[in-house]
Enzyme design. Structure first.
Site, PDB file in Angstrom:
ATOM      1  N   HIS A 152       0.852  -1.187   0.000  1.00  0.00           N
ATOM      2  CA  HIS A 152       0.000   0.000   0.000  1.00  0.00           C
ATOM      3  C   HIS A 152       0.887   1.236   0.000  1.00  0.00           C
ATOM      4  O   HIS A 152       1.925   1.262   0.658  1.00  0.00           O
ATOM      5  CB  HIS A 152      -0.915   0.007   1.223  1.00  0.00           C
ATOM      6  N   LYS A 158     -13.923   4.320   6.256  1.00  0.00           N
ATOM      7  CA  LYS A 158     -14.224   5.443   5.358  1.00  0.00           C
ATOM      8  C   LYS A 158     -15.724   5.517   5.094  1.00  0.00           C
ATOM      9  O   LYS A 158     -16.292   6.595   4.956  1.00  0.00           O
ATOM     10  CB  LYS A 158     -13.459   5.272   4.040  1.00  0.00           C
TER      11      LYS A 158
END
EC number: 4.1.1.31
Length: 894
Positions: A143, A556
């Site tokens: 990532h 999120k």
């Protein structure tokens, strides 16, 4: 308070700072050095509450020309990186010093845990068996959160080695002088090196970075860790661990994770798989050369004589000659394949056992010859490595989004004239997939599935088929799990199994659904129950299954608290469903570095999972910069292997208590309120997206060449299309830390106002899950700074609507802090974590200038783009350095 930091650490920070200052004077001039010292003094004044000092600092940056901003930004960024180096080295030093002090607490958490097991009457037989059965797998992922270049990371490691050398007690004056000169040379070299990559790393570059982590630290740390563990087991269980022990193993997504990354193709996956095996063969070849050098002895067993064929003056060297030649042949074959050339693979090592059996024969022979001290030397380390790393070094997971598999099956059904699979009901999909999985015939004619044939479907679909064919060509040991991101339905799992069958994969990868949105987490247990109720599927899994819990996207989607509780409930329900069906469940935790992406200290994070959800087996992702922080130094790597082992053992043998009904009720109430507040701001406020893009460097982050993966899943779109990592990264840079606390503080405040604090106090005292949640919230709030966020806003926008929203957000941040202090009955944050508090206090005079510089750089860049429609290189470069520097200072990116 700042002065309470350990003296050796303070001395190292001062030494590195002084040498950086000397380097700046030498290479950038006295004037720049004086300017930096002035800024540092003003920043210290601002930290201590002098408003005038902060105003002077702001004015100074406004007046500086573009070309002077970069060296200033670089200087403060370097200091923060050097502070990190000093802190990491101090951890290693403290561990070593504890071993010299018989009265000191052992730094190894396993030592304390074994005492706890004894106090709790855990039998030695049960403990020994559980250690032997441990299955901990750490999955390295690429990532885009590691902002430091590999070139600089290597220099940081060299600086660390210099600090270690200077710590030696018996250095002569000349040796000390040489060590200091070497340290200054490394700092000078770091200053002369560009911090920012010129190009984004490719997936292959990322994979090589993962291999480097194994080679540089874990290759030595793993056998050392197992030796320490064995000593503890000997002392406490009066037994030796078996030779095949591998409590911790490693896997990777680098080169296998194609979810939203068009740069990861089947060709890339094949290249990474070959590279991984090449690196393993190369490391083993070095080991076997060293081993043959050591094993010059004559005494051996009759079994060894028979294996050689006749007596030999150096039997071990002679016997291992064939293994050495096979490793050479393996390395050569892989090098040829990587160059696109065909080669003979008849002597290539294709399984772990082919490498392990000769080593075990040597071990048995040495033991039979009464040479245990030699058997348990380099040879034992070699055996431990083979059991941990196999022939592949890192097993490669494959990850793809569920929609791609549905498209691929649809292409097949449409080609066969059966209609569009994606438009079918879920039950119809399941019926078709199970029917075809049970069938002995292929779905398609062979030529359709060959590279040279008339492939069906869109190029994305063709890539799915090509990936499956690539997997079919690999040794089974090279591959890990097949992860389905955005998994929703049972058919998502069955579709991947059918695609593997159609590609002719003889040893199918285990298929792991990843549940990541709030809705999918809530439905995870129902999905798995449906699968476990299918007779064919139950037979196929043979009593074992793995499920991945996503942390990033759920947070999120719904905010930290709601996502966290949904993850907890999903794990409880999945554990219960698996137990009901007699399935051994392994949960795979997709954690990141920040708390909004599941980050937490390992021991706390694992012990706060639902009771019974960790039964001696766990998989966890290690993402981005966390790989370096946890495994970048051998001593710290050892510590983290100990922590993972201790946490898994404790959660298995001494699981936390079941939460009380009233605790659950309160959590449900708080999360309902939390998600409502969070979504009212993030989804429903018409100005929110504009605020994010105006006040944070969200748009600028896309120009930083962090990783091979795009920052967005789709080119267009708003918050929903933005990946969780840049989402968190953007708010972190301006110190608002919004994803971690928005909604959470309001939810806790509501139940306190409703006279429920006594219940919250009980939860905080007795429930590890809630303790960890609150501790993580406090850590993030301690790093938040409303004044810095206000500076970005006032500097970057005149829009009144955005200013109103900004005021609301900062007020909510203030309310969240006050609520947390009320909950914990404290007057200041981190009052029970002085180490972190002091670390942040030391960093503030270096972070504040970087924030002020970054806001100014963002403004100038946007002004240039608006006026000239062209990029302005000095400003762009300085802006990227500021992003990297702030990430280093906060020890968090995304």
């Amino acid at each position: 308070m700042v002065q309470q930091i350990d003296a050796p650490l303070r001395e190292d920070v001062r030494l590195l700072g002084n040498l950086l200052g000397e380097t700046l004077k030498q290479h950038a001039g006295q004037e720049l050095f004086n300017q930096i010292e002035q800024i540092r003094a003003l920043a210290k004044g601002a930290r201590d509450g002098q408003a005038e000092a902060e105003k002077q600092l702001e004015q100074l940056f406004l007046e500086l020309p573009d070309e002077e901003l970069l060296p200033l930004t670089r200087a403060f960024s370097h200091f923060l990186n050097f502070a990190n180096i000093a802190e990491q080295y101090h951890v290693v030093r403290s561990r070593r010093q504890a071993e010299f002090d018989p009265d000191a607490n052992s730094p190894n958490p396993l030592v304390h845990l074994f005492k706890k097991f004894k106090d709790k009457n855990i039998s030695t037989e049960k403990l020994f068996q559980q250690i032997c059965d441990l299955k901990i797998e750490l999955v390295l992922t690429a990532h885009p959160t590691e902002v430091s270049r590999r070139t600089l990371i290597q220099k940081y490691d060299d600086i660390n080695a210099c600090l270690s050398q200077l710590d030696q007690q018996k250095l002569t004056p000349r040796e000390r002088q040489n060590a200091l000169a070497n340290l200054k040379q490394q700092i000078s070299s770091a200053w002369q090196t560009d911090e920012i990559r010129q190009h984004r790393p490719t997936p292959v570059d990322e994979a090589k970075w993962g291999f480097a982590t194994i080679e540089q630290t874990l290759w030595n740390a793993v056998p050392k860790f197992i030796r320490e563990l064995n000593e503890l087991v000997q002392d406490n269980c009066q037994q030796n661990l078996p030779l095949h022990i591998a409590p911790v193993r490693f896997a990777s997504w680098m080169g296998g994770d194609r979810d939203g990354n068009p740069n990861v193709t089947h060709q890339i996956t094949q290249e990474v798989l070959w590279l991984s095996r090449w690196q393993a063969a190369d490391l083993y070849l070095r080991d076997i050369e060293n081993l043959r050098w050591e094993l010059s002895i004559q005494s051996c067993s009759e079994e060894m004589v028979q294996a050689i064929g006749s007596p030999h003056p150096e039997p071990y060297r002679e016997y291992l000659r064939a293994t050495r030649e096979r490793l050479k042949a393996t390395r050569h074959w892989l090098a040829q394949r990587l160059q696109g050339l065909e080669a003979d693979d008849s002597n290539v090592i294709k399984s772990k056992d082919e490498l392990l059996q000769p080593l075990l024969l040597c071990y048995r022979s040495l033991i039979d010859s009464n040479l245990p001290e030699i058997a348990n030397g380099q040879l034992l380390d070699f055996i431990y490595r083979v059991n941990c790393f196999g022939i592949e070094l890192l097993k490669l997971d494959i990850r793809q989004e569920s929609g791609r598999h549905r498209q691929a099956i649809s292409a097949i059904t449409e080609y066969l004239g059966l209609g569009n699979f994606e438009s079918w009901t879920e039950q119809a999909r399941q019926n078709f997939l199970i029917q075809e999985l049970q069938s002995k015939r292929p779905l398609l004619p062979k030529y359709i599935n060959e590279p040279e044939g008339s492939l069906i479907g869109h190029p994305d679909v063709q890539e799915v088929f090509a990936t499956m064919r690539t997997l079919a060509d690999q040794p089974p040991e090279s591959l890990g799990a097949y992860i389905i991101s955005m998994a929703e339905y049972p058919s998502d799992v069955l579709a991947v199994l059918l695609l593997q069958k159609e590609a002719g994969i003889q040893h199918p990868l285990r298929v792991v659904p990843l549940f990541e949105t709030l809705k999918d987490l809530d439905g995870a247990a129902t999905t798995m129950n449906t699968l476990f109720n299918m007779h064919w599927y139950k037979q196929h899994i043979q009593g074992k299954h793995e499920v991945m819990i996503g942390y990033s996207d759920s947070a999120k989607d719904a905010g930290f608290m709601s996502a966290n509780w949904a993850q907890y409930r999903a794990q409880e329900e999945l554990t219960a469903i698996a137990r009901k069906h007699g399935v051994q469940l392994t949960l795979f935790h997709g954690r990141g570095g920040s708390i909004s992406r599941g980050g937490a200290p390992t021991q706390q994070a694992l012990f706060s999972q639902p009771p019974g959800s960790i039964s001696g087996a766990i998989r966890v992702t290690e993402q981005g910069e966390m790989i370096r922080f946890k495994f970048g130094l051998e001593g710290i790597a050892m510590q983290n292997l100990e922590i993972y082992t201790a946490a898994t053992l404790e959660a298995t043998l001494l699981p936390p208590p079941e939460p009380k009904a009233e605790w659950r009720e309160l959590m449900n109430r708080m999360t309902d309120h939390s998600v409502k507040v969070y979504r009212q701001t993030v989804r429903e406020n018409p100005h929110f997206v504009k605020y994010l893009r105006t006040v944070t460097p969200e748009l600028e982050l896309q120009m930083l060449p962090l990783g091979s993966r795009p920052a967005k899943r789709k080119v267009s779109g708003g918050i929903e299309s933005l990946r969780a990592i840049p989402w968190v990264f953007a708010w972190t840079q301006i110190r608002l830390m919004l994803p971690a606390w928005l909604g959470t503080g309001a939810a806790i405040n509501e139940v306190i106002a409703d006279q429920q604090k006594a219940t919250l106090d009980e939860m905080l005292q007795q429930w590890p899950y809630f303790q960890t949640l609150i501790d993580m919230l406090e850590m993030v709030l301690s790093k938040a700074d409303a004044n810095i966020a206000l500076y970005y806003e006032s500097h970057l926008t005149e829009d009144e609507d955005l200013k109103v929203l900004g005021n609301q957000l900062r007020q909510r941040l203030k309310d969240a802090v006050e609520t947390l202090l009320t909950l914990k009955d404290e007057s200041k944050l981190l009052s029970d974590n002085e180490v972190l508090d002091q670390s942040m206090q030391v960093r503030k005079p270096y972070l504040l200038p970087l924030h002020l510089l970054q806001a100014e750089l963002m403004k100038r860049r946007r002004d240039y783009l608006a006026e000239r429609q062209a990029e302005h290189t000095p400003v762009d470069h300085a802006l990227m350095v500021s992003i990297a520097g702030i990430a280093a200072g906060l020890r968090n990116t995304g």
